[in-house]
Scaffold this motif. Sequence first.
Motif, short mmCIF file in Angstrom:
data_model
loop_
_atom_site.label_atom_id
_atom_site.label_comp_id
_atom_site.label_asym_id
_atom_site.label_seq_id
_atom_site.Cartn_x
_atom_site.Cartn_y
_atom_site.Cartn_z
N ALA A 102 0.83 -1.20 0.00
CA ALA A 102 0.00 0.00 0.00
C ALA A 102 0.86 1.25 0.00
CB ALA A 102 -0.93 -0.01 1.21
N CYS A 103 1.89 1.28 0.84
CA CYS A 103 2.76 2.44 0.96
C CYS A 103 3.48 2.71 -0.38
CB CYS A 103 3.76 2.22 2.08
SG CYS A 103 4.34 3.74 2.88
N TYR A 104 4.10 1.68 -0.92
CA TYR A 104 4.81 1.81 -2.20
C TYR A 104 3.81 2.08 -3.32
CZ TYR A 104 8.81 0.78 -5.30
OH TYR A 104 9.84 0.86 -6.21
N GLY A 105 2.67 1.42 -3.25
CA GLY A 105 1.66 1.56 -4.30
C GLY A 105 1.07 2.96 -4.38
N TYR A 106 1.07 3.71 -3.28
CA TYR A 106 0.60 5.08 -3.30
C TYR A 106 1.71 6.05 -3.71
CZ TYR A 106 -3.69 3.65 -0.91
OH TYR A 106 -4.88 3.06 -0.58
N LEU A 107 2.96 5.68 -3.45
CA LEU A 107 4.09 6.55 -3.79
C LEU A 107 4.25 6.69 -5.30
CD1 LEU A 107 6.70 8.14 -3.30
CD2 LEU A 107 7.88 5.95 -2.96
N ILE A 108 4.22 5.58 -6.02
CA ILE A 108 4.51 5.62 -7.46
C ILE A 108 3.51 6.49 -8.23
CG2 ILE A 108 4.78 4.24 -9.54
CD1 ILE A 108 7.10 4.03 -7.57
N PRO A 109 2.20 6.38 -8.02
CA PRO A 109 1.27 7.28 -8.72
C PRO A 109 1.49 8.75 -8.35
CG PRO A 109 0.10 5.39 -7.84
CD PRO A 109 1.47 5.36 -7.25
N ALA A 110 1.88 9.01 -7.09
CA ALA A 110 2.17 10.39 -6.69
C ALA A 110 3.36 10.94 -7.47
CB ALA A 110 2.43 10.45 -5.19
N LEU A 111 4.38 10.11 -7.65
CA LEU A 111 5.55 10.51 -8.44
C LEU A 111 5.15 10.74 -9.90
CD1 LEU A 111 8.37 8.16 -7.09
CD2 LEU A 111 8.11 10.62 -6.70
N ASP A 112 4.24 9.91 -10.41
CA ASP A 112 3.81 10.06 -11.79
C ASP A 112 3.08 11.38 -11.99
OD1 ASP A 112 3.58 8.92 -14.47
OD2 ASP A 112 1.44 8.80 -14.04
N ARG A 113 2.31 11.79 -11.02
CA ARG A 113 1.63 13.08 -11.10
C ARG A 113 2.64 14.22 -11.13
NH1 ARG A 113 -2.70 12.79 -6.30
NH2 ARG A 113 -2.97 14.99 -6.83
N LEU A 114 3.68 14.10 -10.32
CA LEU A 114 4.73 15.12 -10.31
C LEU A 114 5.46 15.16 -11.66
CD1 LEU A 114 6.17 14.52 -6.73
CD2 LEU A 114 4.87 16.52 -7.50
N ARG A 115 5.64 13.98 -12.25
CA ARG A 115 6.29 13.94 -13.55
C ARG A 115 5.44 14.63 -14.61
NH1 ARG A 115 7.25 8.31 -16.60
NH2 ARG A 115 4.99 8.37 -16.39
N GLU A 116 4.14 14.37 -14.58
CA GLU A 116 3.24 15.00 -15.55
C GLU A 116 3.25 16.51 -15.43
OE1 GLU A 116 -0.53 13.18 -14.90
OE2 GLU A 116 -0.03 11.34 -15.98
N GLU A 117 3.53 17.02 -14.23
CA GLU A 117 3.57 18.46 -14.00
C GLU A 117 4.97 19.04 -14.23
OE1 GLU A 117 2.13 19.14 -10.08
OE2 GLU A 117 0.13 18.33 -10.49
N GLY A 118 5.92 18.18 -14.62
CA GLY A 118 7.27 18.64 -14.89
C GLY A 118 8.12 18.87 -13.65
N LYS A 119 7.67 18.36 -12.50
CA LYS A 119 8.39 18.58 -11.25
C LYS A 119 9.28 17.41 -10.84
CE LYS A 119 5.23 21.92 -9.13
NZ LYS A 119 4.45 22.20 -10.33
N PHE A 120 9.05 16.24 -11.44
CA PHE A 120 9.80 15.05 -11.05
C PHE A 120 11.30 15.23 -11.28
CE2 PHE A 120 11.54 10.81 -12.22
CZ PHE A 120 11.34 10.17 -11.00
N SER A 121 11.66 15.93 -12.35
CA SER A 121 13.08 16.14 -12.66
C SER A 121 13.79 17.00 -11.63
CB SER A 121 13.23 16.77 -14.05
OG SER A 121 12.55 18.01 -14.11
N MET A 122 13.03 17.69 -10.78
CA MET A 122 13.62 18.53 -9.73
C MET A 122 14.09 17.71 -8.54
SD MET A 122 10.56 21.38 -9.84
CE MET A 122 11.11 22.19 -8.32
N LEU A 123 13.69 16.45 -8.50
CA LEU A 123 14.01 15.60 -7.36
C LEU A 123 15.49 15.22 -7.38
CD1 LEU A 123 12.68 14.13 -4.94
CD2 LEU A 123 12.37 12.16 -6.44
N ARG A 124 16.21 15.56 -6.32
CA ARG A 124 17.64 15.26 -6.22
C ARG A 124 17.94 14.22 -5.15
NH1 ARG A 124 17.15 17.19 -10.34
NH2 ARG A 124 17.98 19.13 -11.21
N GLU A 125 17.01 14.03 -4.24
CA GLU A 125 17.19 13.07 -3.15
C GLU A 125 16.46 11.78 -3.45
OE1 GLU A 125 19.01 13.38 -0.46
OE2 GLU A 125 19.59 15.47 -0.73
#
Length: 362
Positions: A291-314
């Motif tokens: 559940a924890c991992y399964g909620y993380l990945i879609p959240a990351l996908d939303r950030l990617r669609e908004e162009g923010k995923f590439s800002m992640l450095r950590e």
Amino acid sequence: MEKNEICVIYGKDYKEMTKKILRTSELAELIPSKDTLVGIKPNLVSPSEASYGATTHPEIVAGILEYLQENGFQRMVILEGSWVGDRTSDALEICGYRSLCERYGVEFWDTQKDGSYQEECRGMKLNLCDSVRKIEFLVNVPVWKGHCQTKITCALKNLKGLIPNSEKRRFHSMGLHAPIAHLNCGIHQDFIVVDHICGDLDFEDGGNPVVCDRILTARDPVLCDAYVCEKMHYRLEEVPYVGLAQDLGVGSADLSKLVLHSCQEVEEELPYARKIVELRDAVEEVESCSACYGYLIPALDRLREEGKFSMLREKICIGQGYRGKTGELGIGNCTRKFRHSLEGCPPTENQIYDFLKEFLER
């Protein structure tokens, strides 16, 4: 129907399709007697409608119930337990199974409320729900879909709904693959009806359904899952629990001996692209719950669609393996000692999205 066979049917009338494929598979001939207690185990991982791509279509279970009742079987129950973090009772309502049970006069056993017993499963002791011992013939009704940790989930993994929540957590601390394989030594599934209507090929919790309008039947869960691996373009070694289950004698993964009965000559190819493959490099996962991992990945996908995923450095840390440890960025209660940590067991997709978005924009 023989153990080396898989039947497939296509269409839009899911209840009638189910009844037709069960007649073709001669399910009634496989059940020992009319007095046999038949357990029907769908996938109700979370409270989301089947069209979302995560849960078993109630029309398929309706078709199973009608077929059995028309063939003189009256002792049927539906049993399931949602994943850790959601209540089965919520899924029962939202997924349409409460009204289904009332319509056909069958009981629903919530295995989250069940007792448990320990079973020796070919060299691994596992805790199983008490309901398992009561069932005399198990019809497994998994959804064909992707999984953010094991890549695929279908017949073999669907039995996780028949273990207590505490054991589900322990499965993740053991690495999932070995306990899933051994679980299938302790729980025998007699017949499989695969919901391949619109499963999400990325996430077990749905959100990106891929419409295929197919239902399959099988008797060998290992062969079934090996077939799913092939169709989803995974090598068998990429999904270790399938080969492990074969080694333990659960079934055969030898697709060269598969006899496929299809209503169409040409099957559509499933896409190669997987969001999990593209996003998982941003995550450091150690023994995380689905559940924890399964909620993380879609959240990351939303950030990617908004162009923010590439800002992640950590790297984002997640999982039971981080309990008591420190770090920079973590998701869930297990990373509570991290400098930046989101509480929750599990936190929801929206909470993770908001937390990471704020972290990236600070």
